[in-house]
Design an enzyme around this catalytic site. Structure first.
Site, PDB file in Angstrom:
ATOM      1  N   CYS A  73      -2.555  -0.600   7.558  1.00 54.75           N
ATOM      2  CA  CYS A  73      -1.547   0.628   7.291  1.00 54.75           C
ATOM      3  C   CYS A  73      -1.630   1.780   8.625  1.00 54.75           C
ATOM      4  CB  CYS A  73      -2.184   1.514   6.139  1.00 54.75           C
ATOM      5  SG  CYS A  73      -1.620   0.795   4.825  1.00 54.75           S
ATOM      6  N   HIS A 108       0.778  -1.360  -0.009  1.00 57.35           N
ATOM      7  CA  HIS A 108       0.020  -0.157   0.061  1.00 57.35           C
ATOM      8  C   HIS A 108       1.114   1.306   0.038  1.00 57.35           C
ATOM      9  CE1 HIS A 108      -3.984  -1.892   1.880  1.00 57.35           C
ATOM     10  NE2 HIS A 108      -3.188  -2.582   0.948  1.00 57.35           N
ATOM     11  N   CYS A 132      -6.222   2.097   5.618  1.00 57.37           N
ATOM     12  CA  CYS A 132      -6.762   0.761   6.046  1.00 57.37           C
ATOM     13  C   CYS A 132      -6.410   0.360   7.596  1.00 57.37           C
ATOM     14  CB  CYS A 132      -6.577  -0.451   5.000  1.00 57.37           C
ATOM     15  SG  CYS A 132      -5.132  -1.050   5.242  1.00 57.37           S
ATOM     16  N   GLU A 155       0.924   3.808   1.711  1.00 60.07           N
ATOM     17  CA  GLU A 155       1.481   4.304   3.065  1.00 60.07           C
ATOM     18  C   GLU A 155       2.621   3.428   3.703  1.00 60.07           C
ATOM     19  OE1 GLU A 155      -3.271   4.258   3.391  1.00 60.07           O
ATOM     20  OE2 GLU A 155      -1.606   3.453   2.246  1.00 60.07           O
TER      21      GLU A 155
END
Length: 158
Positions: free
Chosen positions: A79, A46, A76, A48
């Site tokens: 993260c 992801h 999410c 992040e």
């Protein structure tokens, strides 16, 4: 946030959901990230996570003290959990995630009362631009229908 939006646009070029992030320390970008799940075939890739990994390498430490993370989408649970564990002091995100948001919309993992660290959250910076990237991306996927899914699978196998 504009640079995070540029990272998000780059994610879309390789078929990933357009989410981008940057990590900033003392006014300097020390980490950049964009979604790479499709490209890397990695469920943890992801935006992040990528930005925080790069930031940790830049400062030679896992603790992201004094770092601000700018992201185009609310994090999410994975993260958000990583942000808490990294002791990130501040997150600025553009738009909420009504399906998986863990920064205040569905749940607030970043400020859960039982956790040992809390992240200061600011939401809504360039919200319309970030939301438009996501809406357009998913509209293209829906318009492609089965053809789009087949193309995506074929590119994954190739």
């Amino acid at each position: 946030m504009r640079i995070a939006l540029e990272e998000a646009a780059l994610a879309e070029t390789h078929g990933d959901v357009p989410v981008g992030a940057i990590a900033v320390l003392n006014g300097e970008i020390i980490g950049r990230g964009r979604n790479r799940r499709e490209l890397d075939r990695d469920p943890t890739a992801h935006a992040e996570m990528m930005a925080m990994r790069e930031a940790s390498q830049a400062i030679h430490h896992w603790r992201l003290d004094d770092v601000t993370l700018y992201c185009t989408l609310e994090p999410c649970a994975m993260c958000a959990g990583a942000m808490v564990l990294a002791r990130l002091p501040r997150l600025v995100f553009a738009t909420t995630d009504p399906k998986a948001g863990a920064g205040g919309s569905i749940m607030d993992l970043l400020n859960h009362p039982q956790l040992n660290h809390h992240v200061q959250v600011e939401a809504g910076l360039l919200q319309e631009e970030a939301a438009a990237l996501l809406v357009n991306f998913f509209a293209k996927l829906r318009a492609a229908g089965e053809r789009g899914r087949k193309l995506r699978v074929a590119s994954d196998e190739g």
